[in-house]
Design a protein around this motif. Structure first.
Motif, PDB file in Angstrom:
ATOM      1  N   ALA A 165       4.330   5.530  -5.311  1.00 57.30           N
ATOM      2  CA  ALA A 165       4.604   5.687  -6.949  1.00 57.30           C
ATOM      3  C   ALA A 165       3.770   6.956  -7.560  1.00 57.30           C
ATOM      4  O   ALA A 165       4.267   7.340  -8.755  1.00 57.30           O
ATOM      5  N   LEU A 166       2.610   6.870  -6.697  1.00 57.55           N
ATOM      6  CA  LEU A 166       1.710   7.937  -7.018  1.00 57.55           C
ATOM      7  C   LEU A 166       1.905   9.512  -6.157  1.00 57.55           C
ATOM      8  O   LEU A 166       0.904  10.139  -6.305  1.00 57.55           O
ATOM      9  N   ALA A 167       2.728  10.003  -5.898  1.00 59.24           N
ATOM     10  CA  ALA A 167       3.824  10.986  -5.015  1.00 59.24           C
ATOM     11  C   ALA A 167       3.462  12.172  -5.647  1.00 59.24           C
ATOM     12  O   ALA A 167       3.391  13.271  -5.525  1.00 59.24           O
TER      13      ALA A 167
ATOM     14  N   PRO B 175      -3.790  14.012  -4.185  1.00 55.93           N
ATOM     15  CA  PRO B 175      -4.149  12.817  -3.294  1.00 55.93           C
ATOM     16  C   PRO B 175      -5.917  12.008  -3.561  1.00 55.93           C
ATOM     17  O   PRO B 175      -5.975  11.333  -3.563  1.00 55.93           O
ATOM     18  N   LYS B 176      -6.641  13.090  -4.705  1.00 53.31           N
ATOM     19  CA  LYS B 176      -7.563  12.562  -4.472  1.00 53.31           C
ATOM     20  C   LYS B 176      -7.239  11.267  -5.170  1.00 53.31           C
ATOM     21  O   LYS B 176      -8.411  10.451  -5.379  1.00 53.31           O
ATOM     22  N   THR B 177      -6.583  11.558  -6.700  1.00 52.10           N
ATOM     23  CA  THR B 177      -6.321  10.523  -7.637  1.00 52.10           C
ATOM     24  C   THR B 177      -5.837   9.140  -6.817  1.00 52.10           C
ATOM     25  O   THR B 177      -6.167   7.910  -7.109  1.00 52.10           O
ATOM     26  N   VAL B 178      -4.569   9.450  -5.926  1.00 51.38           N
ATOM     27  CA  VAL B 178      -4.128   8.752  -5.079  1.00 51.38           C
ATOM     28  C   VAL B 178      -5.352   7.702  -4.209  1.00 51.38           C
ATOM     29  O   VAL B 178      -5.553   6.625  -3.911  1.00 51.38           O
ATOM     30  N   ASN B 179      -6.192   7.873  -3.294  1.00 50.25           N
ATOM     31  CA  ASN B 179      -7.370   7.879  -2.718  1.00 50.25           C
ATOM     32  C   ASN B 179      -8.735   7.184  -3.710  1.00 50.25           C
ATOM     33  O   ASN B 179      -8.439   6.147  -3.316  1.00 50.25           O
ATOM     34  N   ASN B 180      -8.496   7.306  -4.602  1.00 47.95           N
ATOM     35  CA  ASN B 180      -9.297   6.539  -5.945  1.00 47.95           C
ATOM     36  C   ASN B 180      -8.808   5.140  -5.689  1.00 47.95           C
ATOM     37  O   ASN B 180      -9.443   3.726  -6.033  1.00 47.95           O
ATOM     38  N   VAL B 181      -7.613   5.171  -6.211  1.00 47.17           N
ATOM     39  CA  VAL B 181      -6.963   3.756  -6.700  1.00 47.17           C
ATOM     40  C   VAL B 181      -7.050   2.774  -5.515  1.00 47.17           C
ATOM     41  O   VAL B 181      -7.160   1.527  -5.510  1.00 47.17           O
TER      42      VAL B 181
ATOM     43  N   ILE C 100       0.942  -1.209   0.303  1.00 44.49           N
ATOM     44  CA  ILE C 100      -0.345   0.170  -0.164  1.00 44.49           C
ATOM     45  C   ILE C 100       0.942   0.856  -0.092  1.00 44.49           C
ATOM     46  O   ILE C 100       0.538   1.968  -0.506  1.00 44.49           O
ATOM     47  N   GLN C 101       1.468   1.045   0.550  1.00 43.39           N
ATOM     48  CA  GLN C 101       2.880   2.444   0.821  1.00 43.39           C
ATOM     49  C   GLN C 101       3.949   2.579   0.037  1.00 43.39           C
ATOM     50  O   GLN C 101       3.647   3.866  -1.266  1.00 43.39           O
ATOM     51  N   ALA C 102       4.000   1.490  -1.220  1.00 45.98           N
ATOM     52  CA  ALA C 102       4.577   1.603  -2.243  1.00 45.98           C
ATOM     53  C   ALA C 102       3.745   1.980  -3.789  1.00 45.98           C
ATOM     54  O   ALA C 102       4.254   3.168  -4.178  1.00 45.98           O
TER      55      ALA C 102
END
Length: 386
Positions: free
Chosen positions: A133-135, A139-145, A127-129
């Protein structure tokens, strides 16, 4: 259960061997000979009894083999993805846009990193990886994934594909986004520019800025949903890439028409002339239902004519303008939520910082406290009084 103690000698060395025999609850026979790490027979017996209890607490070799086989049968994320999309997302009749979004998240973000990983082996570090990778993404895009992955794993637990959630998924904190919208003067210029182009362009601007329709809701709007008598629109459908579905949130709404919107729609209805190939309100030059790109092109042309500050053609700024202007005019938050069709009140609250009426009414509450007896009078009593 049987424990036998045998003495052994090797040169000058003397020791004791413990012979342990018993049957597991599932019927599996067990026997093992172990050299006891002690020097007397009585100590060897006590050690053997303790070892026997320890072995009985463990699963039998048959159970261990069965568990190993079950672990091998757990699918990888790539293998489970098809079952999840077909038997969960599509079976629950999720919106076409939602299904497409999940497909893209699996294709672009999850499967390249975790596609070959078995579900029960997806851990916290994975999950952290993904977050790392999406840094560079929002944040909204990361949360969607992460939300799609978390939902797929919870479904796997529900279907008993895996016994428990293999990891903890913590979403990123998302601050209140600064929403772009047209100020009153900018929106007035936009309306004026649309009217100079054609009635269809004006209808697009007013459906977004005066009614708060989303792009798909504009494309799916039919004349049977326009009530000129009651001066209202019924938002019952939304179109996405040719597929007609329910509006976002799964429920429709009714939006009263402003005088300008009602007049424009009446004029547009008269200008249609000969019947076209669709009963939709908006159609392209060939008489076909408008597509997303058509709507963006119409809006972009209006933006350029009005010299608007935002000229991408994205229509959602009109919806932001609708909600923002209502808040700035002092409309109650619940009314804005219902008119915009927001499922969650927190979505509507993003606009309420623009409401001067809300701030002023809050401050007036302080003015009302002058001379008010809120907690009653406090009477000082002399020492010793009961």
């Amino acid at each position: 259960m049987t424990i036998k103690i045998r003495e052994w000698k090797k040169g000058k060395h003397v020791g004791f061997e413990v012979d342990i025999r018993f049957t597991y609850p599932d019927g599996t026979l067990f026997r093992r000979r172990i050299k006891a790490p002690v020097e007397t027979r009585s100590a060897a017996k006590r050690w053997g009894e303790a070892k026997e209890r320890e072995l009985l607490m463990r699963p039998s070799p048959v159970v261990l083999q069965r568990q190993q086989e079950q672990r091998k049968e757990v699918p990888t994320l790539d293998e489970f993805k098809t079952r999840y999309m077909e038997s969960y997302a599509k079976a629950n009749r999720e919106k076409a846009s939602s299904i497409h979004g999940k497909e893209q998240i699996f294709k672009n973000h999850l499967l390249p990193r975790l596609g070959k990983t078995r579900l029960q082996e997806i851990g916290d570090e994975d999950i952290q990886a993904i977050k790392g990778a999406l840094a560079h993404r929002k944040p909204k895009t990361v949360n969607n994934v992460l939300t799609v992955l978390g939902n797929a794993l919870r479904v796997a637990v529900k279907w008993k594909v895996i016994p428990v959630m293999p990891c903890t998924i913590e979403l990123l904190k998302v601050s209140n986004l600064k929403l772009t919208f047209y100020e009153f003067e900018e929106y007035a210029r936009l309306v004026d520019a649309a009217e100079r182009i054609d009635t269809r362009s004006l209808v697009v601007v007013l459906l977004g800025g005066d009614a708060g329709l989303r792009r798909g809701e504009m494309a799916a709007l039919r004349w049977c949903h326009v009530d000129f008598v009651r001066r209202q629109l019924r938002i019952e459908e939304a179109a996405w890439r040719g597929t007609v579905d329910t509006p976002k949130g799964g429920r429709g709404r009714v939006v009263p028409m402003t005088a300008a919107r009602a007049t424009t729609l009446r004029r547009y209805h008269r200008e249609r002339g000969e019947p076209v190939q669709t009963d939709r309100v908006l159609y392209d030059d060939g008489g076909r239902p408008v597509r997303d790109q058509n709507l963006r092109d119409y809006h972009k042309a209006v933006q350029q004519r009005a010299h608007a500050p935002y000229r991408t053609g994205a229509l959602h700024i009109l919806r932001h303008t609708f909600c923002s202007h209502l808040a700035m005019r002092g409309a109650p938050v619940k009314a804005i939520q219902e008119l915009a069709g927001h499922t969650e009140l927190t979505t509507t609250l993003r606009y309420m910082h623009l409401s001067p009426a809300a701030r002023e009414s809050a401050i007036k509450l302080l003015e009302a406290r002058v001379g008010a007896r809120i907690f009653g009078d406090i009477v000082e009593r002399a020492a010793g009084e009961a």
